[in-house]
Design a protein around this motif. Structure first.
Motif, PDB file in Angstrom:
ATOM      1  N   ASP A 293       0.718  -1.225  -0.059  1.00  0.00           N
ATOM      2  CA  ASP A 293      -0.115  -0.002  -0.040  1.00  0.00           C
ATOM      3  C   ASP A 293       0.844   1.200  -0.020  1.00  0.00           C
ATOM      4  O   ASP A 293       0.574   2.344  -0.576  1.00  0.00           O
ATOM      5  N   LYS A 294       2.004   1.348   0.733  1.00  0.00           N
ATOM      6  CA  LYS A 294       2.681   2.423   0.939  1.00  0.00           C
ATOM      7  C   LYS A 294       4.287   1.864   1.410  1.00  0.00           C
ATOM      8  O   LYS A 294       4.387   0.605   1.622  1.00  0.00           O
TER       9      LYS A 294
ATOM     10  N   TYR B 189       8.159   3.697   3.332  1.00  0.00           N
ATOM     11  CA  TYR B 189       9.103   4.484   3.850  1.00  0.00           C
ATOM     12  C   TYR B 189      10.591   4.200   3.913  1.00  0.00           C
ATOM     13  O   TYR B 189      10.569   3.130   3.861  1.00  0.00           O
TER      14      TYR B 189
ATOM     15  N   SER C  62       1.976  -3.317   3.968  1.00  0.00           N
ATOM     16  CA  SER C  62       0.615  -4.070   3.398  1.00  0.00           C
ATOM     17  C   SER C  62      -0.157  -4.250   4.537  1.00  0.00           C
ATOM     18  O   SER C  62      -0.030  -5.130   5.437  1.00  0.00           O
TER      19      SER C  62
ATOM     20  N   LYS D 251      -0.094   6.366  -7.417  1.00  0.00           N
ATOM     21  CA  LYS D 251      -0.779   6.005  -6.081  1.00  0.00           C
ATOM     22  C   LYS D 251      -0.139   5.619  -4.990  1.00  0.00           C
ATOM     23  O   LYS D 251      -0.106   6.143  -4.015  1.00  0.00           O
ATOM     24  N   LEU D 252       1.100   4.639  -5.463  1.00  0.00           N
ATOM     25  CA  LEU D 252       1.997   4.281  -4.288  1.00  0.00           C
ATOM     26  C   LEU D 252       2.643   5.373  -3.777  1.00  0.00           C
ATOM     27  O   LEU D 252       2.762   5.513  -2.293  1.00  0.00           O
ATOM     28  N   LEU D 253       3.202   6.228  -4.640  1.00  0.00           N
ATOM     29  CA  LEU D 253       3.725   7.489  -3.945  1.00  0.00           C
ATOM     30  C   LEU D 253       3.164   8.629  -3.245  1.00  0.00           C
ATOM     31  O   LEU D 253       3.492   9.111  -2.210  1.00  0.00           O
TER      32      LEU D 253
ATOM     33  N   ASN E  92       0.161   7.603  -1.692  1.00  0.00           N
ATOM     34  CA  ASN E  92      -0.110   6.986  -0.286  1.00  0.00           C
ATOM     35  C   ASN E  92       1.006   6.873   0.823  1.00  0.00           C
ATOM     36  O   ASN E  92       0.981   6.889   1.741  1.00  0.00           O
ATOM     37  N   SER E  93       2.426   7.052   0.024  1.00  0.00           N
ATOM     38  CA  SER E  93       3.721   7.124   0.969  1.00  0.00           C
ATOM     39  C   SER E  93       3.762   8.513   1.501  1.00  0.00           C
ATOM     40  O   SER E  93       4.981   8.750   1.946  1.00  0.00           O
ATOM     41  N   LYS E  94       3.064   9.456   0.798  1.00  0.00           N
ATOM     42  CA  LYS E  94       3.229  11.054   1.114  1.00  0.00           C
ATOM     43  C   LYS E  94       4.449  11.523   0.439  1.00  0.00           C
ATOM     44  O   LYS E  94       5.149  12.553   1.099  1.00  0.00           O
ATOM     45  N   TYR E  95       4.917  10.923  -0.642  1.00  0.00           N
ATOM     46  CA  TYR E  95       6.024  11.679  -1.161  1.00  0.00           C
ATOM     47  C   TYR E  95       5.460  12.474  -2.379  1.00  0.00           C
ATOM     48  O   TYR E  95       6.467  13.418  -2.831  1.00  0.00           O
TER      49      TYR E  95
END
Length: 308
Positions: free
Chosen positions: A128-129, A131, A141, A162-164, A166-169
């Protein structure tokens, strides 16, 4: 918690190549769903399951580009040493630019990906994300966390964004740009090789795909073509906010058409450089890494980029 040497997110063609040249890796991919719905947004069309888009479209190869890349050592050695796939001629006609396709190594069946395709272990988890911290990358996950030293992101461009996010990048207001050309199909009546790259289709292949079934192998002996899949050779630049792109929806799979997004940038930073800035141990392998848009098949460029 055991630390993974190398993690691969995604399980399409790029992930397959990364797997073939890697040891002690783990491939993360969602399980196959019963109803195959494709996620779409703007020019992005993606199937986020085992095999990804590779198991939908036929792995066409632009022979001209393939011959150019074949001069590169890593690309040459990959095909020379591969025991799982090879390229075969799709048709023999001087009316069209020559197109080949990826087939199984020991048969003329179209190359598809399943669990046995990979050398390394598969973990059926959706990431999902993620860091980073110090020299490690943490993959999330659900409630489970995986630690890895190196990460290859091999999902499609939409799932990468979407991955970036959700990861707040990246955030909703960040700007996404990319290049792409038009893709459509028409009857084999009017052709203009100066403006389009054509992939001809016989009646059998056409009706097989019309009824939403995957083609197992191509009829390479036909001499007359009913339908043409055409890719424009000219490109167009697209510009959206992240928020705009993430308003995607599910749609039935289009077995005929696929877009080939290239030169993906976030706030005008090339996607490859953007992710390296997050961590030098992260690499990206999608069509968006391609610096230039090419009308027609791009499987050869996906393989080349995955070998970097």
């Amino acid at each position: 918690m055991k630390i993974i040497t190398h993690s691969i997110i995604g399980s399409g063609l790029s992930a397959f190549v990364r797997d073939q040249i890697s040891k002690n890796s783990i491939i993360f991919t969602p399980k196959k769903k019963q109803n195959l719905n494709i996620t779409r947004s703007k020019n992005f069309y993606e199937l986020n399951i085992l095999g990804g888009n590779t198991n939908i479209w036929g792995g066409y190869i632009n022979l001209k580009r393939h011959k150019y890349l074949y001069k590169k050592k890593k690309y040459f050695n990959f095909f020379k040493n591969s025991k799982k796939l090879k390229i075969r001629s799709l048709f023999n006609s001087d009316k069209f630019e020559q197109t080949y396709y990826l087939s199984e190594f020991k048969a003329d069946k179209i190359f598809r990906i399943n669990k046995k395709t990979f050398n390394n272990k598969i973990c059926f988890k959706s990431i999902d994300k993620f860091y980073t911290s110090k020299n490690l990358i943490f993959l999330i996950s659900g409630k489970k966390i995986f630690k890895t030293k190196k990460l290859s992101i091999c999902v499609g461009n939409l799932n990468l964004i979407k991955l970036l996010f959700n990861s707040k990048y990246i955030n909703k207001k960040d700007i996404i740009t990319y290049d792409d050309g038009g893709v459509n199909y028409s009857l084999n009546i009017f052709k203009n090789k100066s403006f389009f790259y054509y992939i001809p289709m016989g009646i059998k292949d056409t009706f097989t795909k019309l009824f939403f079934k995957k083609t197992i192998n191509y009829d390479t002996k036909i001499s007359s073509f009913f339908l043409l899949q055409k890719f424009s050779k000219s490109k167009k630049k697209y510009k959206y906010t992240v928020e705009h792109i993430l308003k995607f929806q599910s749609n039935k799979i289009r077995f005929f058409l696929s877009h080939h997004v290239a030169n993906l940038r976030i706030n005008n930073i090339p996607i490859e450089k953007f992710c390296i800035n997050i961590s030098k141990n992260i690499s990206v392998h999608s069509s968006g890494v391609c610096k230039k848009y090419y009308g027609g098949p791009i499987s050869q460029d996906l393989i080349f980029n995955a070998l970097k």
